[in-house]
Design a protein around this motif. Structure first.
Motif, mmCIF file in Angstrom:
data_model
loop_
_atom_site.group_PDB
_atom_site.id
_atom_site.type_symbol
_atom_site.label_atom_id
_atom_site.label_comp_id
_atom_site.label_asym_id
_atom_site.label_seq_id
_atom_site.Cartn_x
_atom_site.Cartn_y
_atom_site.Cartn_z
ATOM 1 N N LYS A 54 -42.609 40.622 -59.367
ATOM 2 C CA LYS A 54 -43.755 41.219 -58.668
ATOM 3 C C LYS A 54 -45.063 40.563 -59.118
ATOM 4 C CE LYS A 54 -45.794 45.731 -57.557
ATOM 5 N NZ LYS A 54 -45.705 47.199 -57.816
ATOM 6 N N ILE A 55 -45.169 40.288 -60.418
ATOM 7 C CA ILE A 55 -46.367 39.599 -60.921
ATOM 8 C C ILE A 55 -46.450 38.197 -60.335
ATOM 9 C CG2 ILE A 55 -47.492 38.685 -62.994
ATOM 10 C CD1 ILE A 55 -46.140 41.022 -64.523
ATOM 11 N N ALA A 56 -45.316 37.502 -60.262
ATOM 12 C CA ALA A 56 -45.302 36.165 -59.672
ATOM 13 C C ALA A 56 -45.765 36.216 -58.224
ATOM 14 C CB ALA A 56 -43.899 35.569 -59.767
ATOM 15 N N ARG A 57 -45.340 37.232 -57.469
ATOM 16 C CA ARG A 57 -45.763 37.348 -56.066
ATOM 17 C C ARG A 57 -47.236 37.685 -55.946
ATOM 18 N NH1 ARG A 57 -40.553 39.740 -55.726
ATOM 19 N NH2 ARG A 57 -41.405 41.857 -55.868
ATOM 20 N N ALA A 58 -47.790 38.365 -56.960
ATOM 21 C CA ALA A 58 -49.218 38.701 -56.922
ATOM 22 C C ALA A 58 -50.098 37.463 -56.963
ATOM 23 C CB ALA A 58 -49.564 39.629 -58.096
ATOM 24 N N ALA A 59 -49.529 36.333 -57.404
ATOM 25 C CA ALA A 59 -50.288 35.080 -57.439
ATOM 26 C C ALA A 59 -50.405 34.449 -56.058
ATOM 27 C CB ALA A 59 -49.615 34.099 -58.399
ATOM 28 N N GLY A 60 -49.731 35.007 -55.061
ATOM 29 C CA GLY A 60 -49.769 34.438 -53.718
ATOM 30 C C GLY A 60 -48.652 33.423 -53.521
ATOM 31 N N ASP A 61 -48.820 32.576 -52.535
ATOM 32 C CA ASP A 61 -47.807 31.569 -52.219
ATOM 33 C C ASP A 61 -47.882 30.448 -53.251
ATOM 34 O OD1 ASP A 61 -46.006 29.800 -51.163
ATOM 35 O OD2 ASP A 61 -47.114 29.436 -49.298
ATOM 36 N N ILE A 62 -46.868 30.368 -54.098
ATOM 37 C CA ILE A 62 -46.865 29.348 -55.149
ATOM 38 C C ILE A 62 -45.872 28.226 -54.854
ATOM 39 C CG2 ILE A 62 -47.669 30.912 -56.958
ATOM 40 C CD1 ILE A 62 -44.773 31.220 -57.892
ATOM 41 N N THR A 63 -45.305 28.217 -53.663
ATOM 42 C CA THR A 63 -44.259 27.244 -53.363
ATOM 43 C C THR A 63 -44.768 25.802 -53.366
ATOM 44 O OG1 THR A 63 -44.615 27.581 -50.981
ATOM 45 C CG2 THR A 63 -42.871 28.877 -52.048
ATOM 46 N N GLY A 64 -46.055 25.604 -53.107
ATOM 47 C CA GLY A 64 -46.582 24.243 -53.113
ATOM 48 C C GLY A 64 -47.485 23.968 -54.289
ATOM 49 N N ALA A 65 -47.370 24.773 -55.348
ATOM 50 C CA ALA A 65 -48.305 24.672 -56.466
ATOM 51 C C ALA A 65 -47.590 24.457 -57.790
ATOM 52 C CB ALA A 65 -49.159 25.936 -56.556
#
Length: 285
Positions: A38-49
């Motif tokens: 859930k914390i990871a998702r709070a960072a937004g879309d991280i697929t390209g980062a």
């Protein structure tokens, strides 16, 4: 949620590697992989980062970041005992996790990351505020990171998003809101951690603005706010007298009453005062 990557539950990992939390390192391990995801998702879309994580410990949040699709994660961990568990995670995600056994205060993460970069971390309590201030106050802006998604003690999180006139309002609020959009995105109770801390925790999400809201020198604004809020009950003409021999006149020149207290002054006025001190060439400004 131990099946997100085929790796063992965190309690088993900690037991297998003798990785009990150490108070001297500010460690409180978040055990629930549902929460770390859930914390990871709070960072937004991280697929390209690329993602910088500080203080991964046994790797609960690390696993969440990788499972949520982070392109690459740089995990900086001071505790050598965590190298074994983190190596196991790296093996499960070939080429996507780099681990540095180092002090986050002493390394340059940019040398290991490719933009766009996001910072996501359950920061160790003993270095969290110092790291945040460093990330907020580089002289060159925009910074190396696009966003910060950070867990703090709830009290610290409240200080980051506080407004003028509140008890929580101070240096952190000004430095954060000067250059970022900042909001609290979730709270966690003590029992979510091992060992449970004595306070509640909260996650703050900060997004870097293209430019600061008002012009000012980062170094000057940091020194000014640290001085003003160190004695927050005093009038500014008293708390800031060491910064300029005619501090009352400087305050009045930017529309601040010398009898005001720091917690009454908004961001725009602090930036104006910062510029006036720079123009006056006093106290190292």
């Amino acid at each position: 949620m131990s099946a997100i990557d085929g790796l063992p539950p965190l309690r088993e990992v900690i037991a297998a590697h003798g990785l009990s939390a150490r108070k001297s390192l500010g460690q409180n391990f978040l055990m629930d992989l549902n929460l770390t995801a859930k914390i990871a998702r709070a960072a937004g879309d991280i697929t390209g980062a690329d993602v910088l994580e500080v203080g991964p410990g046994p790797g609960g949040l690390t696993r969440g970041l990788l499972a949520e699709g982070a392109r690459h994660v740089l995990a900086v961990e001071k505790d050598a005992r965590a190298m074994g568990p983190l190596a196991e995670i790296a093996a499960a995600y070939p080429g996507r996790l780099k681990v540095l056994n180092a002090d986050a205060l002493e390394i340059d993460p940019v040398a290991h990351l490719t933009p766009p970069i996001r910072v996501v971390a359950n920061l160790p309590y003993n270095v969290g505020t110092e790291l945040l201030v460093r990330w907020l106050t580089p002289e060159v802006w925009p910074p190396f990171w696009q966003s910060l998604t950070l867990m703090f003690q709830k009290e610290v999180a409240q200080r980051i998003v506080a407004q003028p006139g509140s008890k929580a309002y101070g240096r952190l609020a000004i430095l954060a809101q000067w250059r970022c959009e900042a909001r609290v995105v979730m709270e966690l109770p003590p029992e979510a951690f091992t060992p449970p801390p004595k306070v509640r925790s909260a996650v703050v999400h900060l997004v870097a603005l293209p430019e600061p809201r008002f012009p000012a020198s980062a170094a000057t604004l940091q020194k000014l706010t640290a001085t003003a809020f160190q004695q927050r009950r005093k009038m500014l003409r008293a708390s800031l007298k060491g910064l300029h021999p005619q501090i009352e006149a400087v305050l009045e020149s930017v529309g601040i009453r010398p009898t005001s207290r720091a917690e009454e002054i908004g961001l725009e006025q602090f930036c104006a005062l910062s510029r006036a001190l720079d123009a006056g060439g006093q106290a190292g400004f």
